[in-house]
Design a protein around this motif. Structure first.
Motif, PDB file in Angstrom:
ATOM      1  N   LEU A  18       0.831  -1.197   0.000  1.00 41.88           N
ATOM      2  CA  LEU A  18       0.000   0.000   0.000  1.00 41.88           C
ATOM      3  C   LEU A  18       0.873   1.258   0.000  1.00 41.88           C
ATOM      4  O   LEU A  18       0.557   2.253  -0.654  1.00 41.88           O
ATOM      5  N   SER A  19       1.998   1.212   0.713  1.00 40.43           N
ATOM      6  CA  SER A  19       2.935   2.343   0.717  1.00 40.43           C
ATOM      7  C   SER A  19       3.503   2.583  -0.677  1.00 40.43           C
ATOM      8  O   SER A  19       3.629   3.723  -1.125  1.00 40.43           O
ATOM      9  N   LEU A  20       3.850   1.494  -1.385  1.00 34.41           N
ATOM     10  CA  LEU A  20       4.396   1.618  -2.731  1.00 34.41           C
ATOM     11  C   LEU A  20       3.347   2.171  -3.697  1.00 34.41           C
ATOM     12  O   LEU A  20       3.661   2.982  -4.579  1.00 34.41           O
ATOM     13  N   GLN A  21       2.098   1.747  -3.531  1.00 32.84           N
ATOM     14  CA  GLN A  21       1.016   2.294  -4.366  1.00 32.84           C
ATOM     15  C   GLN A  21       0.849   3.785  -4.108  1.00 32.84           C
ATOM     16  O   GLN A  21       0.655   4.573  -5.035  1.00 32.84           O
ATOM     17  N   LEU A  22       0.919   4.163  -2.845  1.00 37.21           N
ATOM     18  CA  LEU A  22       0.786   5.574  -2.481  1.00 37.21           C
ATOM     19  C   LEU A  22       1.931   6.388  -3.083  1.00 37.21           C
ATOM     20  O   LEU A  22       1.717   7.488  -3.607  1.00 37.21           O
ATOM     21  N   MET A  23       3.146   5.843  -3.046  1.00 40.27           N
ATOM     22  CA  MET A  23       4.293   6.516  -3.646  1.00 40.27           C
ATOM     23  C   MET A  23       4.080   6.743  -5.142  1.00 40.27           C
ATOM     24  O   MET A  23       4.447   7.789  -5.683  1.00 40.27           O
ATOM     25  N   ALA A  24       3.485   5.761  -5.806  1.00 38.54           N
ATOM     26  CA  ALA A  24       3.288   5.847  -7.254  1.00 38.54           C
ATOM     27  C   ALA A  24       2.237   6.869  -7.634  1.00 38.54           C
ATOM     28  O   ALA A  24       2.338   7.519  -8.680  1.00 38.54           O
ATOM     29  N   HIS A  25       1.217   7.042  -6.788  1.00 35.79           N
ATOM     30  CA  HIS A  25       0.084   7.897  -7.154  1.00 35.79           C
ATOM     31  C   HIS A  25       0.145   9.307  -6.586  1.00 35.79           C
ATOM     32  O   HIS A  25      -0.489  10.215  -7.124  1.00 35.79           O
ATOM     33  N   LEU A  26       0.894   9.512  -5.505  1.00 37.19           N
ATOM     34  CA  LEU A  26       0.934  10.840  -4.881  1.00 37.19           C
ATOM     35  C   LEU A  26       1.345  11.960  -5.839  1.00 37.19           C
ATOM     36  O   LEU A  26       0.731  13.033  -5.821  1.00 37.19           O
TER      37      LEU A  26
END
Length: 202
Positions: free
Chosen positions: A19-27
């Motif tokens: 979830l952290s990696l997804q957040l990094m990609a979309h922020l």
């Protein structure tokens, strides 16, 4: 999460990491579906893992040899965990993404909701509800509808702030996990006294 050598235990890496990696990609994407939600997230975090070296030294001086000094050891362990997982995920050459990775991981740890044994999820708006030892609402998951809900624990006046409980958590744990200490009296506050200290006083 981290052994004595600072190595991240593999069984813990999945909890919040994806979830952290997804957040990094979309922020960085202002056109993303959840861009309005991203825009209300805090730009700076107050957990001790984000404190400066000067702030940590000042805290160490204030705590001295008190029982709360172990709080700094927990902060150090969390920092080692973040650095270890970052290195295992991105490699030594990706130091430039460490601040964003640490930011996203801390957001997940402090804001995500999860059922026991289930992966965490960010729930926009619901994660804005602050903590209180005398809450007026509670989070719950509707298994039939497959969604998170907020249930009132008592009648709520118009304009009254919604408050939930983050659990029976001591002040130092709230500071470590969420970055704050409540102004109100925390009836669940505790101080851990090492057994060796008790034996020395006996």
């Amino acid at each position: 999460l981290v052994d004595s050598q600072g190595t991240a235990a593999p069984e813990h890496l999945g909890h919040g990491l994806l979830l952290s990696l997804q957040l990094m990609a979309h922020l960085p994407d202002n056109s993303a579906e959840f861009a309005p939600y991203f825009q209300i997230l805090p730009t700076e975090l107050s957990q001790p893992t984000h404190w400066t070296a000067d702030e940590l030294r000042w805290t160490a001086d204030q705590l001295g040899a008190t029982p709360l000094a172990h709080f700094l050891e927990q902060t150090s362990l969390r920092n080692r965990f973040i650095h270890t997982v970052h290195r295992m995920t991105f490699g030594e050459e990706a130091a430039h993404v460490l601040p964003l990775f640490a930011y996203c991981l801390s957001l997940i740890r402090s804001r995500a909701l999860s059922l026991q044994g289930q992966p965490p999820s960010l729930v926009p708006v619901l994660d804005l509800v602050n903590h209180s030892s005398a809450p007026n609402v509670e989070h719950c998951f509707d298994q039939v509808r497959g969604c998170w809900q907020l249930h009132a624990l008592r009648p709520i006046r118009q304009g009254e702030q919604l408050l939930t409980s983050y659990g029976r958590v001591a002040n130092h744990q709230l500071l470590l996990q969420y970055g704050f200490v409540p102004e109100e009296r925390n009836l669940d506050d505790t101080v851990e006294i090492p057994f060796a200290s008790i034996m020395m006083m006996a």
